[in-house]
Motif scaffolding. Structure first.
Motif, PDB file in Angstrom:
ATOM      1  N   LEU A 114      49.760  52.356  28.160  1.00  0.00           N
ATOM      2  CA  LEU A 114      49.966  51.119  28.907  1.00  0.00           C
ATOM      3  C   LEU A 114      51.322  50.525  28.535  1.00  0.00           C
ATOM      4  O   LEU A 114      51.856  50.799  27.462  1.00  0.00           O
ATOM      5  N   LEU A 115      51.864  49.737  29.420  1.00  0.00           N
ATOM      6  CA  LEU A 115      53.115  49.041  29.130  1.00  0.00           C
ATOM      7  C   LEU A 115      52.948  48.184  27.888  1.00  0.00           C
ATOM      8  O   LEU A 115      51.860  47.655  27.620  1.00  0.00           O
ATOM      9  N   SER A 116      54.015  48.029  27.150  1.00  0.00           N
ATOM     10  CA  SER A 116      53.993  47.193  25.955  1.00  0.00           C
ATOM     11  C   SER A 116      53.599  45.770  26.343  1.00  0.00           C
ATOM     12  O   SER A 116      54.156  45.192  27.278  1.00  0.00           O
ATOM     13  N   GLY A 117      52.630  45.227  25.632  1.00  0.00           N
ATOM     14  CA  GLY A 117      52.175  43.875  25.905  1.00  0.00           C
ATOM     15  C   GLY A 117      50.915  43.799  26.737  1.00  0.00           C
ATOM     16  O   GLY A 117      50.296  42.742  26.819  1.00  0.00           O
ATOM     17  N   VAL A 118      50.504  44.886  27.358  1.00  0.00           N
ATOM     18  CA  VAL A 118      49.265  44.910  28.131  1.00  0.00           C
ATOM     19  C   VAL A 118      48.136  45.291  27.180  1.00  0.00           C
ATOM     20  O   VAL A 118      48.255  46.233  26.407  1.00  0.00           O
ATOM     21  N   ARG A 119      47.045  44.525  27.243  1.00  0.00           N
ATOM     22  CA  ARG A 119      45.908  44.783  26.362  1.00  0.00           C
ATOM     23  C   ARG A 119      44.716  45.299  27.154  1.00  0.00           C
ATOM     24  O   ARG A 119      44.378  44.742  28.204  1.00  0.00           O
ATOM     25  N   ARG A 120      44.086  46.340  26.625  1.00  0.00           N
ATOM     26  CA  ARG A 120      42.826  46.835  27.193  1.00  0.00           C
ATOM     27  C   ARG A 120      41.702  45.899  26.765  1.00  0.00           C
ATOM     28  O   ARG A 120      41.708  45.390  25.655  1.00  0.00           O
ATOM     29  N   ILE A 121      40.738  45.703  27.668  1.00  0.00           N
ATOM     30  CA  ILE A 121      39.581  44.880  27.328  1.00  0.00           C
ATOM     31  C   ILE A 121      38.371  45.408  28.100  1.00  0.00           C
ATOM     32  O   ILE A 121      38.497  45.795  29.265  1.00  0.00           O
ATOM     33  N   ALA A 122      37.236  45.456  27.428  1.00  0.00           N
ATOM     34  CA  ALA A 122      35.995  45.897  28.073  1.00  0.00           C
ATOM     35  C   ALA A 122      35.559  44.844  29.092  1.00  0.00           C
ATOM     36  O   ALA A 122      35.730  43.635  28.877  1.00  0.00           O
ATOM     37  N   ALA A 123      34.982  45.296  30.190  1.00  0.00           N
ATOM     38  CA  ALA A 123      34.563  44.390  31.262  1.00  0.00           C
ATOM     39  C   ALA A 123      33.599  43.322  30.757  1.00  0.00           C
ATOM     40  O   ALA A 123      33.726  42.143  31.110  1.00  0.00           O
ATOM     41  N   GLU A 124      32.655  43.723  29.913  1.00  0.00           N
ATOM     42  CA  GLU A 124      31.677  42.738  29.434  1.00  0.00           C
ATOM     43  C   GLU A 124      32.330  41.675  28.535  1.00  0.00           C
ATOM     44  O   GLU A 124      31.928  40.510  28.536  1.00  0.00           O
ATOM     45  N   ASP A 125      33.354  42.063  27.788  1.00  0.00           N
ATOM     46  CA  ASP A 125      34.072  41.094  26.951  1.00  0.00           C
ATOM     47  C   ASP A 125      34.876  40.124  27.818  1.00  0.00           C
ATOM     48  O   ASP A 125      34.944  38.931  27.534  1.00  0.00           O
ATOM     49  N   MET A 126      35.471  40.649  28.882  1.00  0.00           N
ATOM     50  CA  MET A 126      36.246  39.793  29.785  1.00  0.00           C
ATOM     51  C   MET A 126      35.328  38.839  30.525  1.00  0.00           C
ATOM     52  O   MET A 126      35.601  37.640  30.623  1.00  0.00           O
ATOM     53  N   THR A 127      34.218  39.349  31.029  1.00  0.00           N
ATOM     54  CA  THR A 127      33.275  38.512  31.772  1.00  0.00           C
ATOM     55  C   THR A 127      32.736  37.382  30.907  1.00  0.00           C
ATOM     56  O   THR A 127      32.564  36.259  31.376  1.00  0.00           O
ATOM     57  N   ALA A 128      32.502  37.657  29.639  1.00  0.00           N
ATOM     58  CA  ALA A 128      31.993  36.630  28.724  1.00  0.00           C
ATOM     59  C   ALA A 128      32.990  35.488  28.554  1.00  0.00           C
ATOM     60  O   ALA A 128      32.593  34.365  28.209  1.00  0.00           O
ATOM     61  N   GLN A 129      34.265  35.739  28.807  1.00  0.00           N
ATOM     62  CA  GLN A 129      35.297  34.707  28.649  1.00  0.00           C
ATOM     63  C   GLN A 129      35.478  33.838  29.892  1.00  0.00           C
ATOM     64  O   GLN A 129      36.091  32.770  29.822  1.00  0.00           O
ATOM     65  N   TRP A 130      34.986  34.274  31.040  1.00  0.00           N
ATOM     66  CA  TRP A 130      35.226  33.550  32.289  1.00  0.00           C
ATOM     67  C   TRP A 130      34.862  32.073  32.223  1.00  0.00           C
ATOM     68  O   TRP A 130      35.607  31.234  32.729  1.00  0.00           O
ATOM     69  N   PRO A 131      33.734  31.680  31.622  1.00  0.00           N
ATOM     70  CA  PRO A 131      33.389  30.251  31.618  1.00  0.00           C
ATOM     71  C   PRO A 131      34.417  29.378  30.885  1.00  0.00           C
ATOM     72  O   PRO A 131      34.428  28.160  31.065  1.00  0.00           O
ATOM     73  N   HIS A 132      35.247  29.973  30.089  1.00  0.00           N
ATOM     74  CA  HIS A 132      36.200  29.211  29.303  1.00  0.00           C
ATOM     75  C   HIS A 132      37.536  28.997  30.013  1.00  0.00           C
ATOM     76  O   HIS A 132      38.431  28.369  29.457  1.00  0.00           O
ATOM     77  N   TYR A 133      37.655  29.526  31.222  1.00  0.00           N
ATOM     78  CA  TYR A 133      38.878  29.335  31.997  1.00  0.00           C
ATOM     79  C   TYR A 133      38.743  28.105  32.890  1.00  0.00           C
ATOM     80  O   TYR A 133      37.653  27.792  33.381  1.00  0.00           O
ATOM     81  N   ARG A 134      39.855  27.457  33.091  1.00  0.00           N
ATOM     82  CA  ARG A 134      39.888  26.302  34.001  1.00  0.00           C
ATOM     83  C   ARG A 134      39.577  26.750  35.430  1.00  0.00           C
ATOM     84  O   ARG A 134      38.856  26.080  36.163  1.00  0.00           O
ATOM     85  N   HIS A 135      40.172  27.885  35.825  1.00  0.00           N
ATOM     86  CA  HIS A 135      39.933  28.480  37.150  1.00  0.00           C
ATOM     87  C   HIS A 135      39.889  29.994  36.985  1.00  0.00           C
ATOM     88  O   HIS A 135      40.583  30.541  36.130  1.00  0.00           O
ATOM     89  N   VAL A 136      39.119  30.645  37.851  1.00  0.00           N
ATOM     90  CA  VAL A 136      39.126  32.100  37.945  1.00  0.00           C
ATOM     91  C   VAL A 136      39.363  32.429  39.404  1.00  0.00           C
ATOM     92  O   VAL A 136      38.577  32.042  40.282  1.00  0.00           O
ATOM     93  N   TRP A 137      40.472  33.100  39.662  1.00  0.00           N
ATOM     94  CA  TRP A 137      40.851  33.448  41.036  1.00  0.00           C
ATOM     95  C   TRP A 137      40.853  34.955  41.203  1.00  0.00           C
ATOM     96  O   TRP A 137      41.322  35.684  40.339  1.00  0.00           O
ATOM     97  N   PHE A 138      40.376  35.412  42.362  1.00  0.00           N
ATOM     98  CA  PHE A 138      40.377  36.832  42.686  1.00  0.00           C
ATOM     99  C   PHE A 138      41.467  37.108  43.713  1.00  0.00           C
ATOM    100  O   PHE A 138      41.553  36.427  44.728  1.00  0.00           O
ATOM    101  N   PHE A 139      42.289  38.114  43.431  1.00  0.00           N
ATOM    102  CA  PHE A 139      43.342  38.532  44.365  1.00  0.00           C
ATOM    103  C   PHE A 139      43.027  39.918  44.846  1.00  0.00           C
ATOM    104  O   PHE A 139      42.545  40.740  44.124  1.00  0.00           O
TER     105      PHE A 139
END
Length: 139
Positions: A114-139
């Motif tokens: 991956l490009l330097s600075g890009v981090r891999r993250i498991a889907a379940e770990d990312m989903t668990a963080q969604w409630p902590h965002y001010r907004h979640v937008w899908f593009f």
């Protein structure tokens, strides 16, 4: 995890060609959103923008050469969109770029880094963080 003023943008659709990018270059649009959301940017470490690449969009973050020039009717066209360059620019502008780990494995069978600075993250770990965002937008 404490509430944050961060915004999460999830990119699921990867537009691969010049024609699609002429219609909508989502990465360019995200750069512009980031620029205009100056009140969410650091120095507040809790503010800012995160981009989560899923599905074929994870290929935007692979450390590969940019698109080759194309010859069309004797003209050399070397201005094709390069999503990797835009990902690098986002990272340099303090945007956190995350790539879905299982999609990286699925679409990157050659093992390209991956490009330097890009981090891999498991889907379940990312989903668990969604409630902590001010907004979640899908593009």
């Amino acid at each position: 995890m404490a509430e944050r003023d961060r915004v999460l943008i999830i990119i699921e659709k990867a537009y691969r060609g010049a024609v699609e990018a002429q219609f909508v270059d989502s990465l360019y649009f995200i750069r512009e959103l980031n620029r205009q959301m100056g009140d969410l940017k650091p120095p507040d470490p809790q503010g800012g923008l995160d981009v989560y690449l899923r599905d074929f969009a994870v290929t935007y973050a692979l450390d590969r050469p940019g698109p080759p020039a194309v010859e069309l009717s004797g003209q050399n066209i070397d201005t094709l969109p390069d999503p990797r360059a835009t990902i690098r620019a986002l990272i340099s502008e303090d945007v956190t770029v995350l790539a879905d780990a299982s999609d990286c494995d699925h679409f990157n069978r050659s093992g390209t880094a991956l490009l330097s600075g890009v981090r891999r993250i498991a889907a379940e770990d990312m989903t668990a963080q969604w409630p902590h965002y001010r907004h979640v937008w899908f593009f």
